[in-house]
Scaffold this motif. Structure first.
Motif, PDB file in Angstrom:
ATOM      1  N   PHE A 120       0.807  -1.225   0.000  1.00 12.33           N
ATOM      2  CA  PHE A 120       0.000   0.000   0.000  1.00 12.33           C
ATOM      3  C   PHE A 120       0.840   1.275   0.000  1.00 12.33           C
ATOM      4  CE2 PHE A 120      -3.622  -2.632   1.521  1.00 12.33           C
ATOM      5  CZ  PHE A 120      -4.585  -2.177   0.628  1.00 12.33           C
ATOM      6  N   LYS A 121       2.124   1.156   0.281  1.00 16.48           N
ATOM      7  CA  LYS A 121       2.985   2.341   0.418  1.00 16.48           C
ATOM      8  C   LYS A 121       2.883   3.270  -0.791  1.00 16.48           C
ATOM      9  CE  LYS A 121       7.502   3.604   2.079  1.00 16.48           C
ATOM     10  NZ  LYS A 121       7.399   3.768   3.507  1.00 16.48           N
ATOM     11  N   ASP A 122       2.867   2.718  -1.986  1.00 13.63           N
ATOM     12  CA  ASP A 122       2.805   3.549  -3.186  1.00 13.63           C
ATOM     13  C   ASP A 122       1.421   4.138  -3.434  1.00 13.63           C
ATOM     14  OD1 ASP A 122       5.482   3.056  -3.657  1.00 13.63           O
ATOM     15  OD2 ASP A 122       5.103   1.384  -5.020  1.00 13.63           O
ATOM     16  N   GLU A 123       0.414   3.651  -2.735  1.00 10.47           N
ATOM     17  CA  GLU A 123      -0.948   4.152  -2.919  1.00 10.47           C
ATOM     18  C   GLU A 123      -1.226   5.399  -2.068  1.00 10.47           C
ATOM     19  OE1 GLU A 123      -2.947   2.871  -5.165  1.00 10.47           O
ATOM     20  OE2 GLU A 123      -1.555   1.251  -5.630  1.00 10.47           O
ATOM     21  N   VAL A 124      -0.417   5.606  -1.035  1.00  7.56           N
ATOM     22  CA  VAL A 124      -0.635   6.733  -0.130  1.00  7.56           C
ATOM     23  C   VAL A 124       0.003   7.990  -0.720  1.00  7.56           C
ATOM     24  CG1 VAL A 124      -0.133   7.654   2.179  1.00  7.56           C
ATOM     25  CG2 VAL A 124      -0.755   5.252   1.907  1.00  7.56           C
ATOM     26  N   ASP A 125      -0.828   8.990  -0.928  1.00  7.99           N
ATOM     27  CA  ASP A 125      -0.345  10.271  -1.458  1.00  7.99           C
ATOM     28  C   ASP A 125      -0.802  11.373  -0.503  1.00  7.99           C
ATOM     29  OD1 ASP A 125       0.429  12.514  -2.832  1.00  7.99           O
ATOM     30  OD2 ASP A 125      -0.638  11.997  -4.681  1.00  7.99           O
ATOM     31  N   ILE A 126       0.159  11.959   0.203  1.00  9.17           N
ATOM     32  CA  ILE A 126      -0.173  13.009   1.178  1.00  9.17           C
ATOM     33  C   ILE A 126       0.100  14.405   0.620  1.00  9.17           C
ATOM     34  CG2 ILE A 126       0.131  11.522   3.190  1.00  9.17           C
ATOM     35  CD1 ILE A 126       2.928  12.878   3.505  1.00  9.17           C
ATOM     36  N   THR A 127       0.349  14.489  -0.683  1.00  9.25           N
ATOM     37  CA  THR A 127       0.646  15.794  -1.283  1.00  9.25           C
ATOM     38  C   THR A 127      -0.598  16.463  -1.859  1.00  9.25           C
ATOM     39  OG1 THR A 127       1.178  14.830  -3.445  1.00  9.25           O
ATOM     40  CG2 THR A 127       2.990  15.077  -1.849  1.00  9.25           C
ATOM     41  N   LYS A 128      -1.688  15.694  -1.990  1.00 12.38           N
ATOM     42  CA  LYS A 128      -2.913  16.271  -2.564  1.00 12.38           C
ATOM     43  C   LYS A 128      -4.122  15.492  -2.063  1.00 12.38           C
ATOM     44  CE  LYS A 128      -2.478  13.448  -6.662  1.00 12.38           C
ATOM     45  NZ  LYS A 128      -1.826  13.278  -7.877  1.00 12.38           N
ATOM     46  N   LYS A 130      -7.650  14.435  -0.111  1.00 11.29           N
ATOM     47  CA  LYS A 130      -8.127  14.401   1.278  1.00 11.29           C
ATOM     48  C   LYS A 130      -7.048  14.044   2.302  1.00 11.29           C
ATOM     49  CE  LYS A 130     -10.453  10.417  -0.295  1.00 11.29           C
ATOM     50  NZ  LYS A 130     -11.023  10.759  -1.480  1.00 11.29           N
ATOM     51  N   ASN A 131      -5.941  13.451   1.874  1.00  9.55           N
ATOM     52  CA  ASN A 131      -4.862  13.098   2.804  1.00  9.55           C
ATOM     53  C   ASN A 131      -3.740  14.136   2.829  1.00  9.55           C
ATOM     54  OD1 ASN A 131      -6.139  10.736   3.611  1.00  9.55           O
ATOM     55  ND2 ASN A 131      -5.211   9.548   1.962  1.00  9.55           N
ATOM     56  N   ARG A 132      -3.949  15.225   2.112  1.00  9.56           N
ATOM     57  CA  ARG A 132      -2.924  16.280   2.056  1.00  9.56           C
ATOM     58  C   ARG A 132      -2.604  16.781   3.461  1.00  9.56           C
ATOM     59  NH1 ARG A 132      -2.164  20.992  -2.067  1.00  9.56           N
ATOM     60  NH2 ARG A 132      -0.480  22.060  -0.997  1.00  9.56           N
ATOM     61  N   GLY A 133      -1.323  16.816   3.762  1.00  6.22           N
ATOM     62  CA  GLY A 133      -0.867  17.332   5.041  1.00  6.22           C
ATOM     63  C   GLY A 133      -0.835  16.310   6.160  1.00  6.22           C
ATOM     64  N   LEU A 134      -1.385  15.142   5.922  1.00  4.61           N
ATOM     65  CA  LEU A 134      -1.329  14.103   6.949  1.00  4.61           C
ATOM     66  C   LEU A 134       0.019  13.402   6.909  1.00  4.61           C
ATOM     67  CD1 LEU A 134      -4.889  12.498   6.575  1.00  4.61           C
ATOM     68  CD2 LEU A 134      -4.118  14.166   8.273  1.00  4.61           C
ATOM     69  N   ASN A 135       0.341  12.725   7.966  1.00  7.22           N
ATOM     70  CA  ASN A 135       1.580  11.971   8.043  1.00  7.22           C
ATOM     71  C   ASN A 135       1.407  10.666   7.266  1.00  7.22           C
ATOM     72  OD1 ASN A 135       3.312   9.797   9.295  1.00  7.22           O
ATOM     73  ND2 ASN A 135       4.183  11.626  10.249  1.00  7.22           N
ATOM     74  N   GLU A 136       2.319  10.397   6.360  1.00  9.02           N
ATOM     75  CA  GLU A 136       2.239   9.200   5.514  1.00  9.02           C
ATOM     76  C   GLU A 136       2.201   7.917   6.346  1.00  9.02           C
ATOM     77  OE1 GLU A 136       4.481   7.130   1.699  1.00  9.02           O
ATOM     78  OE2 GLU A 136       5.455   8.797   2.723  1.00  9.02           O
ATOM     79  N   ASP A 137       3.020   7.856   7.388  1.00 10.40           N
ATOM     80  CA  ASP A 137       3.050   6.659   8.239  1.00 10.40           C
ATOM     81  C   ASP A 137       1.708   6.430   8.926  1.00 10.40           C
ATOM     82  OD1 ASP A 137       5.697   6.009   7.643  1.00 10.40           O
ATOM     83  OD2 ASP A 137       6.472   7.252   9.277  1.00 10.40           O
ATOM     84  N   VAL A 138       1.068   7.506   9.364  1.00  7.16           N
ATOM     85  CA  VAL A 138      -0.232   7.382  10.042  1.00  7.16           C
ATOM     86  C   VAL A 138      -1.286   6.874   9.062  1.00  7.16           C
ATOM     87  CG1 VAL A 138      -2.089   8.653  11.206  1.00  7.16           C
ATOM     88  CG2 VAL A 138       0.308   9.111  11.800  1.00  7.16           C
ATOM     89  N   VAL A 139      -1.320   7.457   7.873  1.00  2.41           N
ATOM     90  CA  VAL A 139      -2.291   7.024   6.864  1.00  2.41           C
ATOM     91  C   VAL A 139      -2.046   5.557   6.505  1.00  2.41           C
ATOM     92  CG1 VAL A 139      -3.127   7.371   4.497  1.00  2.41           C
ATOM     93  CG2 VAL A 139      -2.594   9.353   5.949  1.00  2.41           C
ATOM     94  N   LEU A 140      -0.813   5.195   6.292  1.00  8.49           N
ATOM     95  CA  LEU A 140      -0.461   3.823   5.929  1.00  8.49           C
ATOM     96  C   LEU A 140      -0.855   2.841   7.024  1.00  8.49           C
ATOM     97  CD1 LEU A 140       0.848   2.264   3.629  1.00  8.49           C
ATOM     98  CD2 LEU A 140       3.070   2.696   4.672  1.00  8.49           C
ATOM     99  N   GLN A 141      -0.538   3.164   8.279  1.00  7.97           N
ATOM    100  CA  GLN A 141      -0.915   2.284   9.390  1.00  7.97           C
ATOM    101  C   GLN A 141      -2.431   2.164   9.503  1.00  7.97           C
ATOM    102  OE1 GLN A 141       0.870   0.235  11.331  1.00  7.97           O
ATOM    103  NE2 GLN A 141       2.649   0.797  10.123  1.00  7.97           N
ATOM    104  N   PHE A 142      -3.139   3.259   9.287  1.00  6.03           N
ATOM    105  CA  PHE A 142      -4.602   3.260   9.344  1.00  6.03           C
ATOM    106  C   PHE A 142      -5.177   2.291   8.304  1.00  6.03           C
ATOM    107  CE2 PHE A 142      -8.637   4.930   7.703  1.00  6.03           C
ATOM    108  CZ  PHE A 142      -9.416   4.870   8.849  1.00  6.03           C
TER     109      PHE A 142
END
Length: 178
Positions: A120-128, A130-142
């Motif tokens: 899933f690592k490549d699926e997480v995009d925190i640059t734009k 609804k996940n913009r500005g979130l921590n990538e590790d937090v989103v990934l763990q979630f």
């Protein structure tokens, strides 16, 4: 590979999983596996160093199969990709339900979790988005913890929904969150 060797190995793998549904892995002996698989102890030792090596190779085999499924589904949307996964999980029900519920193989859950992080690592995009500005590790763990949890729930509740329904529901949730 000689078909007889393949049959012996499948019987051995099936035997260890069946035994794990009945008792703790630590209490299972090579003789138990041998008796259940209807093969000699020598046949087991011909392919595996010990019961721990057998379990490690069994887990590795399924993780590798899942990795191949991910590669083949890389261009699919989440729903279609999840259908392949849930069909695979269902077709290997005894293995996954045993590994996720077993006190004797706690390493499987963490290996499964780590594998999903990689996928899933490549699926997480925190640059734009609804996940913009979130921590990538937090989103990934979630995402990964939720995915492992839904698979465990599905097995624990004896698959109350078909792989198709699970793929649609989980696919929609992934699309909303990634």
């Amino acid at each position: 590979m000689d078909r007889r060797i393949g049959k012996f190995q499948e019987a051995i793998k099936k035997a260890v999983i069946e035994l794990m549904t009945e008792k703790k892995f630590d209490d299972i002996t090579i003789q138990d596996i041998s008796d259940r698989a209807n093969v000699s102890r020598g046949t087991i030792y011909l392919h595996y160093l010990d019961k721990f090596d057998l379990l490690d190779k069994l887990i590795e085999e399924h993780i590798n199969e899942l990795r191949e499924l991910c590669e083949s589904a890389s261009e699919m949307d989440f729903i279609d990709a999840n259908l392949i996964w849930f069909e695979y999980l269902e077709s290997h029900y005894l293995f996954f339900t045993t590994m996720l519920a077993s006190k004797g193989a706690p390493s499987f859950r963490s290996q499964f979790h780590q594998f999903l992080i990689e996928e899933f690592k490549d699926e997480v995009d925190i640059t734009k988005g609804k996940n913009r500005g979130l921590n990538e590790d937090v989103v990934l763990q979630f995402i990964v913890t939720s995915y492992v949890g839904i698979v465990e729930w599905w097995f624990k509740n004896e698959r109350p929904y078909s792989p198709q329904v699970m793929a649609e529901q989980v696919g929609i949730l992934l699309e909303r969150n990634l």
